[in-house]
Write a protein that holds these residues in place. Structure first.
Motif, short mmCIF file in Angstrom:
data_model
loop_
_atom_site.label_atom_id
_atom_site.label_comp_id
_atom_site.label_asym_id
_atom_site.label_seq_id
_atom_site.Cartn_x
_atom_site.Cartn_y
_atom_site.Cartn_z
N SER A 35 28.65 37.19 38.34
CA SER A 35 27.31 36.94 38.60
C SER A 35 26.70 37.82 38.41
CB SER A 35 26.46 36.66 39.75
OG SER A 35 27.58 36.01 40.84
N THR A 36 27.11 39.38 38.81
CA THR A 36 25.84 40.34 39.65
C THR A 36 26.36 41.22 38.91
OG1 THR A 36 27.38 41.45 41.00
CG2 THR A 36 26.35 39.72 42.25
N LYS A 37 28.31 41.35 37.82
CA LYS A 37 27.97 42.92 37.12
C LYS A 37 28.88 43.87 38.55
CE LYS A 37 27.49 39.96 34.06
NZ LYS A 37 28.73 39.24 33.49
N GLU A 38 28.56 43.55 39.29
CA GLU A 38 28.93 44.77 40.33
C GLU A 38 30.80 44.65 40.57
OE1 GLU A 38 27.07 46.94 41.90
OE2 GLU A 38 25.47 46.18 41.46
N PRO A 39 31.23 46.03 40.50
CA PRO A 39 32.36 46.39 40.34
C PRO A 39 33.83 45.63 41.92
CG PRO A 39 31.64 48.51 41.13
CD PRO A 39 30.41 47.41 40.14
N LEU A 40 34.31 45.03 41.85
CA LEU A 40 35.44 44.72 42.66
C LEU A 40 36.15 46.24 43.12
CD1 LEU A 40 34.97 40.68 41.81
CD2 LEU A 40 33.57 42.22 43.73
N SER A 41 36.09 46.49 44.83
CA SER A 41 37.26 47.25 44.90
C SER A 41 38.51 46.47 45.75
CB SER A 41 36.17 48.36 45.67
OG SER A 41 37.44 48.86 46.59
N GLY A 42 39.57 46.97 45.97
CA GLY A 42 40.72 46.32 46.21
C GLY A 42 41.08 44.90 45.90
#
Length: 766
Positions: A35-42
């Motif tokens: 939804s936010t297109k933010e990268p997911l770290s980990g």
């Protein structure tokens, strides 16, 4: 059989040579919030068929090195708080792939590898499979690996105290359930009541339980299902890490600890693990059961290569345990007495030193697993050797009475042809050569040699919203029982040679009939040859309170099962329904008929009267179902419920089958608060409701229903190398006195364990 083994080695060498020419590839991708297109770290990214794993960096990017430049593989992505995602990826395409994860309070693991030659999304798998993670196994506070999965709907356990649990799936246990360890079928005298699964429970990264006949892909002994114990995937290239886990149980003083170290140096992968467990006798109310303690030491190691041509891993392990055997229950006052008739105090029963009788077991395992990319397809092989040395000390702590030495050589070779993601054909051959010898002066089963071989063909057709599959298999087994006359000239065993063969098959489907709603069905036939105890037993079965007599004229078991399942997976609600009908022809079971007894002469010359059990056959039907429903109407609050029921009927007499578990209903309320500085925090409380078992065979007794209260609390603290996990689990908090219908101590009047608190911690290293 030796010629077959040699041929397989030669073929493997021939296949490996051209495969080494595969080109190097770096597979890259990115993981984002949908939804936010933010990268997911980990986030953790897996390619199970290549035993490869990696994690995303601060930009949500990941990459794999030392993997093939071509081939189609299922890639799986997991991230806490998001729905697990998986996608078939063509490595030859070379394009960077993007995974957009959907936020969800349900972090379902959709990928399973049991039951299909290729790793497959659970939505396209027609078989009923449940996956249990390492975290869930730890929080269950089980005293052994089967105890830790006993609340899975459809799974029960035949228990002998805290040390020994035998799995039962949908009312079928013993040699009808196949356990897979390091990719190979476990061979450890599974016919015995007091012979549990012999594997380090700390080594399981997850366990997949396949419910229903799996003879097509696994052969004889998978008539009722499969328990696949899956070790960790290797760490990412250049990584070296470890873990230390320890826990303590208050009921039996169990201390259990495990240390693991592993690494990946440019595709050279390795792992080592050492585990130790020690417990005194378990207790209920104000009583401790004498000589029901155990200790266990496990050492294992793995070394292998992860390269562009695939992987090859060599696993070595030694499982060692000493287990006290309880011969008598309490007296009329509920007290336990020694040989002189004196009451054994609780403090005496809590001593960790085992008394006679006890058993010592050593199980050695070597398994070579490989997946070689060949001709666009995958050649998967497992070559294994196992030695099970079982000693039972009855009269002397230095000279065993029963002493069995079992050697097993197994092979499993599958070739999955190149596919375009639509048709997935696989062929395979499996087999085993086995010898068993008596080295003691007491006897229960004869010396024997056994050989079996099976071949199968399997085809899966994928569609946009599901898949269908079908397969056929042929098996042949030969077993030679040896003649034995004892020192007094008594005929203990009479030689026999039995041959069994069978053709089996299955067909199944899985389709998404509406959004988030999947329908699954499977029709399959199963096959099981009688085991050595059923064919040739003649002696006292130590620790089981009975004398057993086999029947060398027994026929093989065959079955026909129909299974239908419905699954609904929405954002806040999940629902699962399964119904099955399983007809088994020539069903084998031991029974005590007309209260038959036998006078057994002890080593000291005294005589003991034992009930005599004979192995017989009948046609049988097992019908039942499982249901689960999880509500997550509030993000932090989970209400999980499961129900399981099975009805077993002797078709000849219309009487109930013996050793059928009672119906059960499990409810758990789980609250997962967001606490600053912590993660994965939870508080849970649960009820285990087991109904009365009033359907029982003539030599069994009715078992009353009961309700147990469980609870738990846990959290994680993030550190540089990962997370420190802490948990406390409470079991039977009401200290309820109860008998489980499948407890082997029930006939002796010994209750199941009372209240228990388990404290655990897991710490990442390096």
């Amino acid at each position: 059989m030796k010629k077959i083994h040699l041929l397989l080695v030669v073929l493997l060498a021939c296949f490996t040579a051209p495969a080494l020419a595969a080109n190097l590839a770096d597979f890259k991708g990115k993981v984002l919030d949908a939804s936010t297109k933010e990268p997911l770290s980990g986030a953790t990214v897996y390619i199970s068929d290549l035993k490869a794993t990696t994690t995303t960096n601060a930009n949500g990017e990941f990459s794999f090195s030392n993997i093939p430049s071509r081939g189609k593989f299922l890639v799986e992505v997991r991230y806490v708080g998001y729905k697990t995602a998986s996608q078939q990826v063509d490595l030859a395409a070379g394009a960077q792939i993007v995974f957009a994860l959907e936020a969800s309070v349900i972090e379902s693991a959709e990928v399973v590898i049991t039951g299909t030659p290729y790793s497959a999304n659970n939505k396209t798998n027609s078989l009923a499979v449940v996956s249990i993670s390492r975290e869930k196994l730890a929080q269950a506070a089980g005293t052994n690996i089967v105890d830790a999965i006993a609340k899975v709907p459809g799974v029960s356990q035949v228990t002998t105290g805290g040390a020994i649990s035998k799995p039962s799936i949908r009312g079928l246990g013993y040699n009808r359930v196949l356990t897979i360890v390091d990719g190979a079928r476990e061979e450890a005298q599974q016919w015995g009541d007091e012979h549990g699964v012999e594997v380090d429970q700390f080594s399981a990264a997850r366990i997949e339980v396949l419910k229903g006949p799996a003879s097509l892909l696994y052969g004889s002994d998978a008539l009722g299902g499969v328990i696949n114990i899956i070790d960790d995937l290797v760490p990412a290239a250049g990584d070296f890490n470890g873990n230390f886990t320890t826990n303590y149980n208050t009921n039996n003083g169990l201390t259990a600890s495990s240390l693991m170290l592993q690494g990946n140096s440019d595709g050279l992968v390795y792992r080592g693990r050492v585990s130790y467990k020690n417990a005194y006798g378990f207790g209920y109310k104000d009583h401790t059961v004498p000589n029901s303690g155990f200790n266990e030491t496990n050492v294992s190691g793995m070394i292998g290569l992860n390269k562009t041509w695939g992987y090859a891993h060599l696993n070595l392990s030694r499982f060692n345990t000493n287990i006290g055997l309880v011969e008598e229950g309490p007296d009329d006052n509920g007290d336990y007495l020694d040989d002189d008739g004196n009451v054994i105090s609780n403090s005496e029963a809590k001593k960790r030193k085992l008394n006679l009788p006890y058993q010592n077991i050593n199980h050695y395992r070597a398994a070579l697993n490989s997946n070689i990319l060949l001709g666009g397809g995958q050649l998967k092989t497992t070559l294994a050797f196992q030695r099970n040395v079982r000693k039972e000390f009855q009269e002397s702590a230095t000279e065993p009475g029963l002493y069995l030495n079992l050697n097993s050589y197994t092979y499993d070779v599958k070739y999955s042809f190149a596919n375009n993601g639509v048709w997935e054909p696989t062929i395979g051959v499996q087999g085993m050569h086995q010898t068993n010898a008596n080295n003691g002066d007491e006897f229960l089963i004869p010396d024997y040699t056994s050989d079996n071989i099976g071949a199968f063909a399997y085809l899966k057709r994928n569609f946009a919203k599901g898949a269908i599959n079908a397969g056929i298999r042929y098996d042949h087994k030969n077993i030679d029982g040896r003649d034995l006359v004892d020192a007094d000239g008594k005929q203990v065993f009479t030689a026999f040679n039995n041959k069994f063969s069978n053709v089996s098959g299955s067909i199944g489907f899985a389709f998404e009939i509406a959004k988030n709603l999947n329908l699954k069905g499977n029709a399959g036939s199963g096959f099981r040859a009688p085991n050595i105890a059923e064919l040739g037993a003649n002696g006292r079965h130590e620790g089981t309170f009975r004398y057993e007599v086999g029947n060398s004229n027994l026929k093989q078991e065959t079955s026909l099962q129909f299974d239908l399942g419905l699954e609904y997976n929405a954002e806040k609600v999940t629902l699962g329904l399964n119904a099955y009908s399983n007809k088994i022809y020539n069903y084998i079971y031991p029974g005590n008929f007309n209260n038959e007894t036998i006078n057994f002469q002890e080593a000291d010359g005294s005589t003991t009267v034992l009930p005599l059990y004979r192995y017989v056959q009948t046609n049988a039907t097992l019908m039942g179902g499982e249901a689960s429903i999880d509500f997550h109407l509030v993000k932090a609050l989970h209400f999980e419920n499961t129900f399981a029921y099975v009805k077993g009927t002797n078709n000849a007499t219309k009487a109930p089958l013996p050793f059928i578990p009672a119906a059960s209903l499990n409810n758990e309320l789980r609250f997962e608060p967001q606490i600053k500085g912590l993660s994965d925090s939870y508080i849970k409380i649960g009820l285990t409701n087991v109904f009365k078992q009033d359907r029982f065979d003539s030599f069994e007794t009715e078992t009353n229903g009961y309700t147990l209260i469980d609870a738990g609390i846990g959290t994680s603290v993030k550190v540089k190398k990962g997370k420190i996990n802490l948990w406390i689990t409470g079991q039977n908090l009401g200290d309820k006195l109860y008998f489980n219908h499948l407890s082997r101590y029930k006939p002796a009047g010994i209750y199941n364990p009372g209240r228990n608190l388990s404290f655990g911690i897991s710490v990442p290293l390096l």
